[in-house]
Structures are given as C-alpha cells and as structure tokens.
Design an enzyme around this catalytic site. Structure first.
Site, PDB file in Angstrom:
ATOM      1  N   HIS A   1       0.830  -1.228   0.000  1.00 58.20           N
ATOM      2  CA  HIS A   1       0.000   0.000   0.000  1.00 58.20           C
ATOM      3  C   HIS A   1       0.857   1.269   0.000  1.00 58.20           C
ATOM      4  O   HIS A   1       0.424   2.310   0.483  1.00 58.20           O
ATOM      5  CB  HIS A   1      -0.947   0.054   1.209  1.00 58.20           C
ATOM      6  CG  HIS A   1      -1.682  -1.225   1.474  1.00 58.20           C
ATOM      7  ND1 HIS A   1      -2.920  -1.493   0.965  1.00 58.20           N
ATOM      8  CD2 HIS A   1      -1.314  -2.333   2.180  1.00 58.20           C
ATOM      9  CE1 HIS A   1      -3.312  -2.700   1.361  1.00 58.20           C
ATOM     10  NE2 HIS A   1      -2.336  -3.242   2.090  1.00 58.20           N
TER      11      HIS A   1
ATOM     12  N   SER B   1      14.797  22.388 -14.761  1.00 57.34           N
ATOM     13  CA  SER B   1      13.577  23.139 -15.043  1.00 57.34           C
ATOM     14  C   SER B   1      13.980  24.481 -15.623  1.00 57.34           C
ATOM     15  O   SER B   1      15.004  25.055 -15.247  1.00 57.34           O
ATOM     16  CB  SER B   1      12.810  23.330 -13.731  1.00 57.34           C
ATOM     17  OG  SER B   1      11.992  24.471 -13.817  1.00 57.34           O
TER      18      SER B   1
ATOM     19  N   LYS C   1      15.721  22.341  -9.504  1.00 55.83           N
ATOM     20  CA  LYS C   1      15.053  21.078  -9.854  1.00 55.83           C
ATOM     21  C   LYS C   1      15.865  20.142 -10.732  1.00 55.83           C
ATOM     22  O   LYS C   1      16.636  20.563 -11.579  1.00 55.83           O
ATOM     23  CB  LYS C   1      13.716  21.371 -10.543  1.00 55.83           C
ATOM     24  CG  LYS C   1      12.712  21.911  -9.557  1.00 55.83           C
ATOM     25  CD  LYS C   1      11.302  21.738 -10.037  1.00 55.83           C
ATOM     26  CE  LYS C   1      10.840  20.318  -9.929  1.00 55.83           C
ATOM     27  NZ  LYS C   1       9.523  20.135 -10.539  1.00 55.83           N
TER      28      LYS C   1
ATOM     29  N   ASN D   1      14.602  16.869 -12.837  1.00 51.78           N
ATOM     30  CA  ASN D   1      13.400  16.091 -13.139  1.00 51.78           C
ATOM     31  C   ASN D   1      13.750  14.734 -13.740  1.00 51.78           C
ATOM     32  O   ASN D   1      14.617  14.643 -14.598  1.00 51.78           O
ATOM     33  CB  ASN D   1      12.498  16.873 -14.093  1.00 51.78           C
ATOM     34  CG  ASN D   1      11.984  18.153 -13.458  1.00 51.78           C
ATOM     35  OD1 ASN D   1      11.798  18.208 -12.240  1.00 51.78           O
ATOM     36  ND2 ASN D   1      11.778  19.173 -14.262  1.00 51.78           N
TER      37      ASN D   1
ATOM     38  N   GLU E   1       9.922   9.128 -16.270  1.00 54.69           N
ATOM     39  CA  GLU E   1       8.509   9.472 -16.506  1.00 54.69           C
ATOM     40  C   GLU E   1       8.051   9.023 -17.896  1.00 54.69           C
ATOM     41  O   GLU E   1       6.935   8.541 -18.073  1.00 54.69           O
ATOM     42  CB  GLU E   1       8.309  10.984 -16.365  1.00 54.69           C
ATOM     43  CG  GLU E   1       8.501  11.466 -14.942  1.00 54.69           C
ATOM     44  CD  GLU E   1       8.561  12.986 -14.874  1.00 54.69           C
ATOM     45  OE1 GLU E   1       7.535  13.585 -14.530  1.00 54.69           O
ATOM     46  OE2 GLU E   1       9.614  13.567 -15.180  1.00 54.69           O
TER      47      GLU E   1
ATOM     48  N   GLN F   1      -4.239  -3.498 -43.223  1.00 56.84           N
ATOM     49  CA  GLN F   1      -3.108  -2.597 -43.440  1.00 56.84           C
ATOM     50  C   GLN F   1      -2.867  -1.701 -42.214  1.00 56.84           C
ATOM     51  O   GLN F   1      -1.780  -1.183 -42.024  1.00 56.84           O
ATOM     52  CB  GLN F   1      -3.372  -1.743 -44.684  1.00 56.84           C
ATOM     53  CG  GLN F   1      -2.259  -0.808 -45.053  1.00 56.84           C
ATOM     54  CD  GLN F   1      -2.462  -0.227 -46.440  1.00 56.84           C
ATOM     55  OE1 GLN F   1      -2.238  -0.897 -47.438  1.00 56.84           O
ATOM     56  NE2 GLN F   1      -2.905   1.014 -46.513  1.00 56.84           N
TER      57      GLN F   1
END
Ligand code: ARG
Length: 461
Positions: free
Chosen positions: A157, A278, A284, A286, A291, A323
C-alpha cells in the site's frame, strides 16, 4: 454520371483522397529488407521448381540487391502512387531488369507477401527485444551485487511494511523480465510458420515448394491452411500483448524511480544524463526519462487494443483493414526497445543513498512482525496473541516517540512478562532482513545465491 453540385471536382479530388487513405508506403517502407529477403527466397524456389529460368532468377536477385543498396543509401524514390513497399520494389525491379521482374510475382500475392514480411519483421523485433531484456537484467544483477547489504523499506500500500534488501527488490524485476523474455520467445515459436505460397487465399496451381521457402527464411515450416495464412494476425497480437506486459513492468519500475528520486524519499539520484533541469526553478532535477518510460505503456497497449479492434469481426480472409496493423506495431515495438535501453542506462548510472534507505527502513515500527515472531518462537505464544501484544508495544513506542529498539526492556515486560533481553536481537533492521531465510525470502544469503544463479544464466562473469 457526374453530380452537378460537386461532380466537376469529383475526379481529381477523389483520386488524391484515395491515394491518401490507401497508400501505406510512408510506413511500410520499414519492411523493405524483409520484403527483399522473401522475394529472393521466392525467386530461388521458382527457379528450383523450374517455374522460372535460372537466368531470370539471377537477374531478379541482382536487381533486388541493387534496390536494397539504393534504399539503404537513401537514393530510392518511394512513390505514394505505387501504394506500398511491395509494388514500389516491383516497379523499380522492372526498371532495372525488364520483363523478368514480372515473373517474380508468379504463385504469390500481396496477401501472403505482406503476412510474410510482417512476420519476419515481428520476429526480428522479438530477437532484438529479448537481447535488450537480457541487457537490462544484467544491469540489474550487477547493481544488485553491490546492494545485497543495503536495506530499504519494503512496501505494501506504499506504506513501509518490512525491511528488505535493496538487491532483493531489484531481483524482483529480474524475475518479471524473465517472464517477459519467455513470453516473447513463446510468441516467436508460434509465429514461425511461413505464409508465403498461400498466394491470394486459396494456394496456387504452380508446383511450388513451400518447405524450401520456409527453410530459406528461417521458418520452421509452412503454415498448413492457405486461408489462415493470409488472414492471421495473431502473431503481432501475441507479441504486442507480451510487449504490453513488459512495458507495464517497466512502468512500475519507472514509477519507483520517480518516487525514490524525490526529495521526500531521497533513496536514489538519477544521473545527469537521464534527468533534466527546469527552465524556471534552478534547484530542480526532473526524472524525465523515467517518466517517459512510465508513460510508454499507453502507446504500446494502445497498439495492441487498436489492432485487436481492427481484427475483430473481419471475415476470412484478407481485408484492407489489415493494413492498419503495421504503423502502430512499428511504433509500439520501437518504443519498447527504447524504454528497455533507457532503463538499462538509468539502472547502470543511478547512485544509491544507503543511509536514507536504511533510516526509512527502520521507521514506522517496521520490525514489529519480528517482535511478534520472537514471541511465537521463544515464548510459545500463539501468533494471534503475539500480534495483539506487539500492537500494544507499538502503541507504547508511538506514545513515547521511540523506535521499538529504543524501548526499555522493563517497559515491554510490563506488557508481557515473557519478554527478555534477547528480544533486542530481532528488532534491528539488519537482523530482521538476515532472519528471512525462507525460500525466496530477503536474507542476504538467499540473495547471493540468486545472484550467482542469474550470473550463470545471463553469462555474466
Ligand atoms: N499494403 C497492403 C497491406 O499492408 C498489402 C496487401 C494488399 N493486398 C490487397 N489485396 N490489396 O495490407
């Protein structure tokens, strides 16, 4: 009769529209090498069975090899008016060798031709993908070897559940990828029957040798029913289904990389090569590559469902609907290949923050099960009661803002007097992990054995 409202423009417009909807050359040119390989095999067989002369065969093969070179050197002019790769190649062959080109299409139709090309393409894609899966497995194993003693929280969880070895977590993906590998090879086995010679749908009256062509193209045998041969697209559906499951696995792993590399988790850092900055927030980093891998399942599974929808309800045998099978498949298989390679790069390059992982592993009373197990093992308490006693100890620790390890013995004894000093041996995350020696469990000695096994399978020294 032309319609007075729009009939004047009808002829030229519909011609252009027809070409736009009908032509597939923009994407099926990807099949050029398979198309040429099958034409060479077909020509050899036609000569062997004396349907065409040796001279025609030699001219055809020479012409086809020239065309291959022209395509690979970017000199070939693809024409939309010629619809597809099969007719583009045949037309050019006629320019190069004249009449003999027209004999190549004896005992063959574009229906068995396209099925054969597409099977060869899918088989090549499978061969590439299984190699890339192995490369990712190898990167995971090499990384796991460094991380046997690295402890992280195992989750259910997405709540910290029990401490596990980071290597154990990585090995879970090696297992998943192994199923992907075998699913693809299994699809390859069923795919490997040659449709060439089914002709348009009913077979042919020429004395062809389908076994010879099948062997020449690396198929196990010709397929047995000519109608099935031109109508079947199971092979790409099976492959895309296996590809979708593989992409789903990569998506789950990518999601973990995204979570782990967040400031809140700080378990790993992805290398610069797989991150971006960023344009507005200088602090930042990323995890773009992860992703995108997480997202690729969308188009891969999308190709599978689209082609399934195209095929459902089609009467036997070939219909032009079919096709529509190629463009999406090429895209899906290419994107799975790219995802596997990007994942291999990320796994090889990432750095691990062992301290943060270990700290998180010990948080949230993650060794509570070990405490309960101790009561069962050392004090013969039934597990259900042990669970209850442990619950009380956890809430005591919570109210004192201490970890289980930091509690005093006498405080625990007040809850259950059967507890003694040796309880502390099971409360550390290291000992918790070490104790999980059941088959498949996270104990380092299990993991080391698994790693050696995988190194043998993957031939890593
Ligand atoms: N371009 C066609 C395809 O991809 C080739 C087969 C055409 N067959 C036909 N009967 N028109 O399916």
């Amino acid at each position: 009769m032309s319609n007075s409202m729009w009939g004047g423009r009808f002829k030229s417009d519909t011609n252009a529209l027809m070409q736009a909807i009908n032509s597939s050359i923009d994407f099926d040119k990807n099949l050029y090498s398979q198309d040429i390989a099958q034409s060479i095999a077909h020509a050899k067989m036609l000569a062997h069975t004396k349907i065409i002369s040796e001279q025609d065969k030699d001219d055809i093969i020479k012409g086809l090899n020239t065309i291959k070179q022209e395509i690979e050197q970017g000199q070939f002019k693809f024409s939309s008016a010629l619809e597809d790769i099969h007719m583009n190649i045949e037309a050019r062959l006629a320019e190069l060798i004249g009449e003999a080109a027209g004999r190549l299409h004896t005992a063959r139709s574009r229906n068995d031709q396209v099925a054969t090309d597409f099977k060869l393409y899918t088989r090549d894609a499978i061969d590439m993908l299984v190699g890339q899966i192995k490369a990712l497995q190898s990167a995971l194993i090499l990384r796991a070897e460094q991380e046997v003693q690295t402890i992280m929280p195992g989750f259910t969880h997405l709540q910290s559940a029990q401490p596990v070895s980071f290597a154990h977590h990585l090995l879970a993906y090696v297992e998943m990828l192994s199923r992907d590998y075998h699913r693809l090879l299994d699809a390859r086995k069923r795919l490997n029957q040659c449709p060439l010679g089914c002709a348009a749908l009913a077979g042919t009256s020429f004395p062809i040798d389908r076994y010879m062509v099948a062997e020449e193209l690396g198929f196990t045998e010709p397929n047995a029913n000519s109608l099935d041969g031109v109508a079947d697209r199971d092979f790409i559906l099976e492959t895309l289904s296996a590809a979708s499951i593989c992409a789903m696995h990569l998506s789950r792993f990518a999601e973990e990389l995204v979570i782990w590399s967040s400031a809140q988790f700080n378990f790993i850092e992805l290398s610069d090569s797989f991150s971006t900055g960023s344009s507005i927030m200088p602090q930042k980093r990323n995890p773009d590559a992860a992703e995108l891998v997480r997202a690729k399942i969308g188009r891969i599974m999308g190709a599978y469902t689209s082609i399934m929808m195209v095929m459902k309800g089609l009467p036997l045998t070939y219909s032009k609907d079919m096709q529509e099978d190629k463009e999406l498949s090429f895209d899906a298989l290419n994107n799975l290949s790219l995802s596997l390679e990007a994942m291999t790069g990320m796994v090889s390059d990432l750095s691990v923050n062992k301290e943060a992982m270990k700290q998180a592993a010990g948080a949230k009373f993650s060794t509570a099960t070990d405490l309960a197990d101790w009561l069962v093992r050392e004090a013969n308490v039934p597990f259900r009661d042990a669970h209850h006693i442990t619950g009380k100890i956890v809430s005591l620790a919570e109210s004192k803002e201490l970890t289980l390890e930091q509690l005093e013995l006498k405080d625990m004894q007040e809850i259950d007097k059967r507890i003694n000093q040796s309880i502390f041996e099971v409360l550390s995350v290291e000992n918790s992990v070490k104790s999980r020696t059941s088959y498949g469990g996270t104990a380092p000695k299990n993991i080391s054995r698994e790693i050696s096994g995988w190194k043998r399978i993957l031939k890593i020294s």
